[in-house]
Write an enzyme that holds these catalytic residues in place. Structure first.
Site, PDB file in Angstrom:
ATOM      1  N   GLU A 189      -4.131   0.725   6.586  1.00  0.00           N
ATOM      2  CA  GLU A 189      -3.293   1.556   5.833  1.00  0.00           C
ATOM      3  C   GLU A 189      -3.163   2.963   6.327  1.00  0.00           C
ATOM      4  OE1 GLU A 189      -3.671   1.235   1.422  1.00  0.00           O
ATOM      5  OE2 GLU A 189      -2.932  -0.584   1.498  1.00  0.00           O
ATOM      6  N   GLU A 258      -1.045  -7.665   2.292  1.00  0.00           N
ATOM      7  CA  GLU A 258      -1.434  -7.500   0.921  1.00  0.00           C
ATOM      8  C   GLU A 258      -0.463  -7.702  -0.033  1.00  0.00           C
ATOM      9  OE1 GLU A 258      -3.935  -4.057   0.086  1.00  0.00           O
ATOM     10  OE2 GLU A 258      -5.085  -4.500   1.878  1.00  0.00           O
TER      11      GLU A 258
END
Ligand SMILES: *[C@@H]1O[C@H](CO)[C@@H](O)[C@H](O)[C@H]1NC(C)=O
Ligand SMILES: *[C@@H]1O[C@H](CO)[C@@H](O)[C@H](O)[C@H]1NC(C)=O
Ligand SMILES: *[C@@H]1O[C@H](CO)[C@@H](O)[C@H](O)[C@H]1NC(C)=O
Ligand SMILES: *[C@@H]1O[C@H](CO)[C@@H](O)[C@H](O)[C@H]1NC(C)=O
Length: 890
Positions: A189, A258
């Site tokens: 991320e 995710e």
């Protein structure tokens, strides 16, 4: 070596995992993994992959086989995990791959179940893990700046990533070696942070990609939330919904690393829940719109043992509302509903992989279809034939949050509930709708007690009671000294940065100084009605102020201002500040600078001669607690402390250690400590740190009834308002022996250890409610059943499925009605229409078994109880341990 059954593996596990697993050289025939714009390609075949997120250190190795088996049974093809640098290299250059950090054993277990593995090395992982998974020593490397174009950081990162890739290669764990690893991840991320780092951030992304590729691991790498991921690294989506996500190149497949199927929480927070219907909707939409790999974050969340939880203030449980709960039990109906969804998606897989992209068909203002088939038009087929093509699969979506819709698709009409997707493996028959839950609901004992059924005999009841073990009535105690306690104290002028001193070896840092209050000061305060106060510009996470040994005030928060009134006596006063961390920051830029403790000005106000600048004073420091230093939680070392018997009338008391010994509850059910009577502190069982505890209460407001419709966010569908966020703490069975287990508690704020109890977690009831119009059991179908329209789902009866946890059986059917039953689980009632033999039919089929199924049809219930009305079967069953209660002979 492949294991043919889970039982064999479990036996193997208990006898000797080492001989079973390490003798295995390969788990698969070696295969290559590549990708194209449509999918990950495994051994030459595009695949639609379902992945289950499990973090190995959030469980014990003894739990791993069951977790992996339950993932596989739930329809997972892949297990996904992060790699936790902080656990593997607690001291620079000293590695730990033991116990729950035994990554190699975990990967091999995954392979032994025939599942693939996605290894997310990071090595920054976020993960609500302490310091985002970075070892805290990393911040002491001279000149280091994390996650940017910084030579010292890059050197450390490269060293660790290479270490892991080399280890996996040495152990033959990559797919091309016959191992389960099909994919890796570098960074995590970073796209959220990149702009903060400017040009150096961009350079860092390029470097990280190049560095990863140069390790020559031979499988694809992903970067999640990284829109500028350099080729050939695949950028991937993380979020609650990822349909519509497009990777940064046409040549890359759409991956969802995710899928947030729940959420984490903080001390004093509500418990988040993501409805199964919405989660299934998100997954179906993803595959509908061209997605090909989806991972549940988390499929099993587990526990933040020890001081591993991040934060600040993340709780010890990492249950995450995942399909497998913190204790390893199924969360129903989530697990079962997703299992059905996965079966439906798998029925479509041949068409999904055959088509390069879906055909979009608008069905209404908020309704759409995506059709997957092999070049239908070029083969000269017309629409009336679509339904009979085996290589045609379709998803019909209604994204209207409020209303059901009737749509027409290839000449047939379909009713789509609001916010739902129907899956049609043959473009004709609906086999699954995301809003129609056919899976059972399981009711877990909230108080961790076993079912207390009035139908049980006294002997059976007492057998159950004996399983609800309470901690022995005898406790010992020792006080933790307030302030400086040992030779290893030191004195310097000024306020030091908290982590610079503790190195995060402990939560606690004592600061002590002496404040002189003159008679003038005292009379000044009295005459002017002034109270002196400690003022700190900014502080995290917890501060406790002691004057002359008395706890005067506590403050908690993340970088909050402190104004703490204090009272001094004439003459010298000992001022002690205890600064505490409650999980280091795991998210955000510049983590190396975040630190802990105090920032800015720190002073005493209200003095006659002006404020006293505390940062100019001489301070004596002590790192940690005396009890921690002496390891009085340890089986061997604890006897070195001066324990005395605890009298029930002297509690509660602050800054106190307690210990007792207890017997493990019989059986194999997961064990929890109920610490609801305590305040805040830490607990150890047989020297294993089970985590921080804190009986902080969630807000009274904000727990509305849950409506699955509409976009999910973490404040939706929360529970536990007005109650402590966490009172039960998982004690893994592997850390317990039959009797004489040492429990040591460090309590900061005061609590009653006599009320601590040991309980077991179990599923006490299971319920199912299925109508005649529900879909038939998908697991009985295969894609070939649909060839040439051979099958019509309408010809198959739906089934009710009930199942207790392993080791449990259905002891009784508490309710059964085939007809028009009302209500919901634990509150069912008969409607006007009811087949009189409902209870006897279901009891005959189910009682005494671990699982059972019954067809939903008139034939099974001795005829139609009410013609022309859609009938439903509702059942509630009780589960009891098969061994203890004596039903095993049934
Ligand atoms: C995988 O790809 C490599 C490189 O193209 C090739 O040498 C090897 O034979 C392939 N392995 C398998 C099992 O297909
Ligand atoms: C579709 O094709 C079939 C078989 O070729 C033919 O019998 C039928 O009439 C066609 N239908 C339409 C609507 O063109
Ligand atoms: C603090 O450290 C000094 C120097 O090592 C030592 O003399 C003193 O006894 C220590 N204080 C306590 C309370 O142990
Ligand atoms: C922490 O220690 C490092 C190195 O010893 C130093 O550079 C840094 O300024 C210290 N941080 C604070 C906030 O004092």
């Amino acid at each position: 070596m492949m294991f043919s059954s889970r039982r064999a593996l479990l036996q193997c596990f208990t006898v000797s995992l080492i001989t079973c697993i390490s003798s295995a050289s390969t788990f698969f025939n070696p295969f290559n993994v590549t990708y194209d714009h449509r999918a990950i390609i495994i051994d030459g075949n595009r695949r639609m992959l379902i992945s289950a997120g499990i973090h190995y250190p959030r469980a014990t190795p003894q739990m791993w086989p069951d977790l992996i088996a339950k993932s596989k049974e739930g329809g997972a093809d892949v297990i996904q995990t992060y790699v936790f640098w902080s656990e593997h290299e607690p001291v620079r250059g000293q590695y730990n791959f033991e116990g729950k950090n035994d990554l190699v054993k975990f990967v091999k277990l995954v392979g032994s179940y025939g599942l693939y593995l996605h290894l997310r090395i990071g090595p920054y992982v976020c993960a609500e893990w302490n310091f985002g998974g970075f070892p805290v020593w990393l911040r002491d490397i001279p000149g280091i700046e994390f996650r940017t174009d910084n030579a010292p950081f890059k050197e450390e990162m490269q060293r660790f990533v290479k270490k892991i890739v080399d280890l996996m290669r040495e152990e033959m764990l990559f797919s091309w070696q016959g191992g389960p690893i099909i994919m890796l991840q570098i960074e995590n991320e970073y796209g959220n942070m990149e702009s903060t780092y400017g040009q150096r951030g961009k350079e860092y992304v390029k470097w990280a990609a190049r560095m990863a590729l140069e390790l020559d691991a031979g499988v694809p790498w992903v970067m999640c939330k990284q829109t500028d991921a350099p080729d050939p690294i695949i950028d991937a989506c993380n979020g609650y919904y990822c349909d519509g996500y497009k990777p940064n190149s046409y040549n890359k497949p759409t991956l969802w690393t995710e899928n947030w199927d729940g959420w984490y929480t903080t001390w004093g927070g509500r418990l988040p829940h993501r409805p199964a219907e919405d989660l299934a909707f998100a997954v179906a939409r993803f595959f509908q719109r061209g997605g090909s790999f989806m991972n549940y974050y988390m499929y099993f969340g587990g526990t933040n043992f020890g001081r591993t939880s991040g934060g600040p203030f993340y709780i010890t449980s990492y249950d995450y509302d995942a399909p497998i709960d913190e204790y390893g039990l199924l969360s129903e109906p989530k697990w079962g509903h997703l299992k059905d969804l996965h079966a439906a998606i798998k029925l479509c897989e041949p068409a999904l992989v055959a088509a390069d992209s879906p055909q979009y068909i608008r069905l209404g203002p908020k309704q759409e279809a995506h059709v997957y088939r092999v070049n239908v038009l070029s083969e000269g087929l017309n629409s009336s034939q679509y339904g009979s093509q085996s290589s045609c699969s379709a998803f019909l979506a209604n994204i209207d949050e409020h209303r059901a819709a009737s749509v027409s698709f290839f000449g047939q009409s379909y009713i789509l509930p609001p916010w739902s997707v129907s899956i049609l493996p043959d473009c004709r028959n609906t086999v699954f709708n995301t809003a129609k839950v056919g899976a059972q609901i399981s009711i877990k004992t909230v108080d961790f007690a076993l079912p207390l059924s009035p139908k049980l005999s006294v002997a059976q009841q007492s057998m159950i009671d004996s399983k609800i073990s309470s901690i022995s009535k005898s406790w010992m105690t020792v006080k933790e000294p307030i302030g400086i306690w040992g030779e290893n104290n030191f004195t310097v002028q000024g306020i030091l940065e908290h982590l610079n001193v503790t190195k995060d070896h402990t939560d606690y840092l004592w600061h002590m100084t002496r404040i002189y209050a003159s008679e003038n000061d005292i009379s000044f305060w009295e005459e002017n009605n002034v109270t002196p106060a400690i003022m700190i510009d900014s502080m995290r996470d917890v501060l406790r102020v002691f004057i002359n040994g008395q706890l005067t005030g506590s403050v908690s928060g993340r970088w909050v201002k402190v104004v703490q009134p204090v009272k001094f006596v004439p003459g010298d006063n000992d001022l002690v500040l205890l600064s505490q961390t409650v999980g280091l920051q795991n998210y955000g830029a510049f983590l190396e600078k975040d630190g802990a403790g105090f920032r800015g000005q720190i002073k005493l106000t209200g003095f006659k001669n002006g404020d006293v600048d505390l940062s100019k004073l001489s301070w004596t420091y002590q790192v940690g607690l005396k009890g921690e230093f002496q390891k009085i939680y340890d089986i061997k070392e604890n006897i070195k402390a001066e324990w005395t018997d605890l009298m029930p009338d002297v509690i509660p008391s602050t800054f106190t250690w307690y210990k007792t010994y207890f017997d493990a509850p019989d059986g194999l059910d997961p064990v929890a400590l109920d610490l609801g009577s305590m305040g805040k502190g830490q607990a150890w069982v047989n020297g294993h740190h089970i985590g921080r505890y804190w009986t902080k209460v969630a807000p009274k407001e904000g727990c509305q009834t849950c409506d699955y419709r509409g976009a999910y966010h973490s404040d939706k569908c929360t529970t536990n308002c007005g109650k402590p966020t966490q009172i039960w703490y998982h004690v893994p069975r592997a850390w317990l022996q039959a009797s004489n287990n040492l429990l040591v508690i460090f309590e900061e704020t005061g609590g009653n250890p006599f009320e601590i109890s040991v309980k077991i977690r179990s599923t006490q009831s299971v319920c199912a409610q299925i109508s005649e119009s529900h879909y038939p059991p998908l697991w009985k179908l295969s894609h070939s059943d649909f060839v040439d329209g051979k099958i019509s789902v309408d010809d198959m009866a739906p089934e009710m499925q009930l199942r207790c946890e392993d080791g449990y059986i259905i002891s009784s059917i508490e309710f059964a009605s085939y007809g028009t039953p009302q209500g919901s689980c634990q509150a069912f009632s008969r409607g006007n229409c009811h087949a009189p033999n409902s209870l006897s039919v279901v009891s005959k089929t189910c009682v005494g078994r671990n699982s059972c199924s019954a067809g939903i049809s008139n034939a099974i219930f001795g005829g139609d109880p009410c013609r022309g009305i859609v009938k439903t079967l509702a059942v509630e069953a009780r589960c009891i341990p098969s061994s203890n209660i004596g039903f095993s002979q049934l």
